[in-house]
Design a protein around this motif. Structure first.
Motif, PDB file in Angstrom:
ATOM      1  N   ARG A  14      -6.803   9.422  70.297  1.00 33.45           N
ATOM      2  CA  ARG A  14      -5.877   8.287  70.419  1.00 33.45           C
ATOM      3  C   ARG A  14      -5.341   8.176  71.846  1.00 33.45           C
ATOM      4  O   ARG A  14      -5.217   7.068  72.387  1.00 33.45           O
ATOM      5  CB  ARG A  14      -4.738   8.417  69.413  1.00 33.45           C
ATOM      6  N   ILE A  15      -5.043   9.312  72.458  1.00 35.82           N
ATOM      7  CA  ILE A  15      -4.570   9.299  73.847  1.00 35.82           C
ATOM      8  C   ILE A  15      -5.672   8.794  74.768  1.00 35.82           C
ATOM      9  O   ILE A  15      -5.436   7.949  75.632  1.00 35.82           O
ATOM     10  CB  ILE A  15      -4.082  10.698  74.277  1.00 35.82           C
ATOM     11  N   LYS A  16      -6.893   9.283  74.577  1.00 39.53           N
ATOM     12  CA  LYS A  16      -8.032   8.854  75.402  1.00 39.53           C
ATOM     13  C   LYS A  16      -8.257   7.346  75.255  1.00 39.53           C
ATOM     14  O   LYS A  16      -8.472   6.645  76.250  1.00 39.53           O
ATOM     15  CB  LYS A  16      -9.293   9.620  74.998  1.00 39.53           C
ATOM     16  N   ASP A  17      -8.197   6.839  74.027  1.00 37.51           N
ATOM     17  CA  ASP A  17      -8.387   5.398  73.792  1.00 37.51           C
ATOM     18  C   ASP A  17      -7.286   4.575  74.454  1.00 37.51           C
ATOM     19  O   ASP A  17      -7.554   3.511  75.021  1.00 37.51           O
ATOM     20  CB  ASP A  17      -8.433   5.104  72.290  1.00 37.51           C
ATOM     21  N   ALA A  18      -6.048   5.069  74.392  1.00 39.66           N
ATOM     22  CA  ALA A  18      -4.932   4.354  75.020  1.00 39.66           C
ATOM     23  C   ALA A  18      -5.094   4.320  76.539  1.00 39.66           C
ATOM     24  O   ALA A  18      -4.880   3.282  77.173  1.00 39.66           O
ATOM     25  CB  ALA A  18      -3.603   5.006  74.644  1.00 39.66           C
ATOM     26  N   ALA A  21      -7.740   1.805  77.408  1.00 39.52           N
ATOM     27  CA  ALA A  21      -7.242   0.430  77.283  1.00 39.52           C
ATOM     28  C   ALA A  21      -6.416   0.033  78.503  1.00 39.52           C
ATOM     29  O   ALA A  21      -6.562  -1.074  79.033  1.00 39.52           O
ATOM     30  CB  ALA A  21      -6.414   0.288  76.007  1.00 39.52           C
ATOM     31  N   PHE A  22      -5.556   0.941  78.973  1.00 37.57           N
ATOM     32  CA  PHE A  22      -4.773   0.647  80.178  1.00 37.57           C
ATOM     33  C   PHE A  22      -5.677   0.517  81.392  1.00 37.57           C
ATOM     34  O   PHE A  22      -5.475  -0.355  82.246  1.00 37.57           O
ATOM     35  CB  PHE A  22      -3.714   1.734  80.424  1.00 37.57           C
ATOM     36  N   ASN A  23      -6.692   1.367  81.490  1.00 33.53           N
ATOM     37  CA  ASN A  23      -7.622   1.294  82.618  1.00 33.53           C
ATOM     38  C   ASN A  23      -8.359  -0.039  82.615  1.00 33.53           C
ATOM     39  O   ASN A  23      -8.516  -0.671  83.663  1.00 33.53           O
ATOM     40  CB  ASN A  23      -8.614   2.459  82.571  1.00 33.53           C
ATOM     41  N   ASP A  24      -8.812  -0.470  81.446  1.00 33.32           N
ATOM     42  CA  ASP A  24      -9.500  -1.760  81.350  1.00 33.32           C
ATOM     43  C   ASP A  24      -8.587  -2.904  81.791  1.00 33.32           C
ATOM     44  O   ASP A  24      -9.009  -3.809  82.516  1.00 33.32           O
ATOM     45  CB  ASP A  24      -9.983  -2.010  79.923  1.00 33.32           C
ATOM     46  N   ALA A  25      -7.338  -2.860  81.370  1.00 37.67           N
ATOM     47  CA  ALA A  25      -6.383  -3.897  81.771  1.00 37.67           C
ATOM     48  C   ALA A  25      -6.140  -3.859  83.273  1.00 37.67           C
ATOM     49  O   ALA A  25      -6.093  -4.908  83.931  1.00 37.67           O
ATOM     50  CB  ALA A  25      -5.068  -3.716  81.016  1.00 37.67           C
ATOM     51  N   ASP A  26      -6.003  -2.669  83.833  1.00 34.38           N
ATOM     52  CA  ASP A  26      -5.809  -2.534  85.280  1.00 34.38           C
ATOM     53  C   ASP A  26      -6.985  -3.116  86.052  1.00 34.38           C
ATOM     54  O   ASP A  26      -6.801  -3.788  87.067  1.00 34.38           O
ATOM     55  CB  ASP A  26      -5.626  -1.062  85.677  1.00 34.38           C
ATOM     56  N   GLN A  27      -8.195  -2.854  85.585  1.00 38.22           N
ATOM     57  CA  GLN A  27      -9.373  -3.374  86.265  1.00 38.22           C
ATOM     58  C   GLN A  27      -9.405  -4.897  86.205  1.00 38.22           C
ATOM     59  O   GLN A  27      -9.782  -5.549  87.176  1.00 38.22           O
ATOM     60  CB  GLN A  27     -10.652  -2.787  85.647  1.00 38.22           C
TER      61      GLN A  27
END
Length: 90
Positions: A14-18, A21-27
């Motif tokens: 769950r931590i890895k997925d979160a 998700a933040f990394n994808d949004a940042d990109q």
């Protein structure tokens, strides 16, 4: 012990997925900001898109189809998230 290991593994996923998700949004934001910075339109906001996803899509489409798998997923997500009226205007 197995139950504890399963709970730890589940929490780690769950931590890895979160984080992903933040990394994808940042990109996506990075791509959008880069698209805005190189905009040659000198009129302040004259041709501005109303949705940040529009800049992300424009930046990804400007790569002439040379997208990585991650970028393809970003493009799909941005297209899905964009306001339908903005999508029609593009």
């Amino acid at each position: 012990m197995t139950d504890l290991n399963n709970k730890v593994a589940g929490g780690a996923k769950r931590i890895k997925d979160a984080v992903q998700a933040f990394n994808d949004a940042d990109q996506g934001v990075r791509l959008a900001l880069e698209a805005v910075v190189v905009d040659s339109n000198k009129d302040t906001n004259a041709g501005a898109y109303g949705d940040i996803e529009a800049y992300e899509i424009a930046a990804l489409l400007g790569k002439d189809g040379n997208l990585t798998e991650s970028e393809r997923k970003q493009l799909d997500a941005a297209w899905r998230d964009i306001d339908p009226k903005q999508r029609a205007a593009m």
